[in-house]
Enzyme design. Structure first.
Site, short mmCIF file in Angstrom:
data_model
loop_
_atom_site.label_atom_id
_atom_site.label_comp_id
_atom_site.label_asym_id
_atom_site.label_seq_id
_atom_site.Cartn_x
_atom_site.Cartn_y
_atom_site.Cartn_z
N SER A 216 0.79 -1.23 0.00
CA SER A 216 0.00 0.00 0.00
C SER A 216 0.82 1.28 0.00
CB SER A 216 -0.93 0.01 1.20
OG SER A 216 -1.98 -0.88 0.96
N LYS B 22 0.29 3.40 -2.94
CA LYS B 22 -0.93 4.21 -3.11
C LYS B 22 -0.60 5.71 -3.12
CE LYS B 22 -3.74 0.55 -1.08
NZ LYS B 22 -4.47 0.06 0.11
N TYR C 75 -4.41 -2.29 -9.88
CA TYR C 75 -4.22 -2.20 -8.42
C TYR C 75 -3.26 -3.28 -7.89
CZ TYR C 75 -5.33 -2.54 -3.47
OH TYR C 75 -5.22 -2.61 -2.10
N TYR D 145 -4.26 3.57 8.09
CA TYR D 145 -5.58 2.98 8.31
C TYR D 145 -6.14 3.43 9.66
CZ TYR D 145 -3.64 0.20 4.59
OH TYR D 145 -3.05 -0.18 3.44
N VAL E 40 1.27 -3.67 3.88
CA VAL E 40 1.27 -4.95 4.60
C VAL E 40 2.52 -5.79 4.33
CG1 VAL E 40 -1.24 -5.18 4.92
CG2 VAL E 40 -0.17 -6.10 2.85
N1 GLU Z 1 -2.43 -5.27 -1.84
C1 GLU Z 1 -2.88 -5.25 -0.47
C2 GLU Z 1 -4.36 -5.54 -0.40
O1 GLU Z 1 -5.09 -5.06 -1.21
C3 GLU Z 1 -2.55 -3.91 0.11
C4 GLU Z 1 -2.87 -3.80 1.55
C5 GLU Z 1 -1.86 -3.01 2.33
O2 GLU Z 1 -0.68 -2.95 2.02
O3 GLU Z 1 -2.27 -2.45 3.32
O4 GLU Z 1 -4.84 -6.22 0.44
#
Ligand code: GLU
Length: 309
Positions: free
Chosen positions: A64, A67, A191, A243, A261
């Site tokens: 993430s 992003k 994505y 988050y 993650v």
């Molecule tokens: N590719 C992961 C997912 O969509 C990203 C989540 C993350 O890094 O927080 O679950």
């Protein structure tokens, strides 16, 4: 300025006995294989000096953290109309939560939760095939880090494509509200691939330097975004980058940051430096346990918190 190399070495030494703490993400099968004892950290100051420790030159799945790059691209393409598709408020929910989407009729809270980043992928896709959009993202990240060796790990992308049921649910839900312009498979293809970018801490710190230096990468001289946009992206990272752990991260660290993650965190000390840290064990919010701790130690030792010394 504080002796940053001594600080990074001290953080590494202090955390070494704790390596392996936290829980490695295993819901993406390919990530479950990562050695939980890895730890890397890299800081680049706005004069371009690099300070690093541990496994800082080993690529890991940035997940993430990517992003931030796709949001920057979407803002470049669509400007403020980006915000018609995604909000700017902290979610207070898990990264992959679906509950708010129903109340908010398919408009995700912010670009850093999964639903929001899926909406951003849809914006990056505009006028492109998925392959072209993925190519554009990779080229953009290489340009930011000034490093053409950066690539996507296809095994991680495939692994997520095969098991990303919740992300398919989120995307289908948004599509049902008419909030995605492209087919769900195309949007998620983009994505999953940008989440599967593999980068080292050093590359990640380089790619974030423009956010520490008012939109301009001091290493390359490239102006990436305006001052105002850099400030606003930093504001979003501070309020939404971790988050439902964003408040705690602001309280403890006080720097704009984005976690993934894969155990990576990219953080920005505006006017001072960019930082990347990697430790795969996660806390209960899905943020790197020791990575957050390392940044907390760094902020304490340097007085870099944006809220004051
Ligand atoms: N590719 C992961 C997912 O969509 C990203 C989540 C993350 O890094 O927080 O679950």
């Amino acid at each position: 300025m504080a002796d940053l190399q001594a600080i990074v070495d001290e953080i590494h030494d202090k955390l070494t006995p704790r390596l392996g703490e936290g829980k490695v993400a295993d819901y993406i099968p390919q990530l479950a294989h990562v050695d939980p004892k890895k730890f890397g950290m890299a800081i680049i100051d706005v004069d371009g000096k690099v300070f690093k420790a541990g496994d800082c030159d080993e690529p890991f799945s940035i997940q993430s953290v990517s992003k931030v790059f796709t949001l920057t691209l979407a803002l470049g393409k669509h400007g403020e109309t980006t915000w018609n598709r995604v909000g700017r408020e902290p979610s207070g929910s898990a990264f992959n939560s679906i509950v708010q989407l129903e109340h908010e009729e398919g408009k995700p809270r912010n670009p850093f939760i999964n639903a929001g980043a899926i909406a951003v992928s849809d914006l990056v896709l505009a006028g492109h095939t998925p392959r072209e959009a993925i190519g554009e993202i990779v080229r953009f990240v290489r340009y930011l880090a000034d490093d053409d060796s950066i690539a996507i790990d296809p095994e991680v992308a495939k692994s997520e494509q095969a098991t990303g049921f919740r992300n398919f649910a989120l995307a289908n839900f948004m599509r049902s509200f008419g909030k995605l312009d492209h087919p769900v498979e195309h949007v998620l293809g983009v994505y999953f691939h940008h989440c599967a970018l593999a980068m080292t801490c050093t590359q990640l710190a380089k790619s974030a330097l423009f956010l520490a230096a008012s939109g301009r990468n001091p290493l390359t001289g490239h102006t990436v975004v305006s001052k105002q946009r850099a400030r606003r992206i930093n504001a979003l990272m501070l309020t939404c980058g971790h988050y439902d752990g964003s408040g705690d991260f602001a309280y403890r660290v006080g720097l704009p940051g984005k976690s993934g993650v894969g155990g990576g965190i990219m953080a920005v000390a505006p006017g001072k430096a960019s930082v990347a840290v990697w430790s795969p064990g996660l806390n209960h919010n899905g943020n790197s346990l020791l990575g957050s701790l390392a940044l907390e130690m760094l902020a304490t030792r340097t007085g870099w918190s944006v809220f004051g010394q």
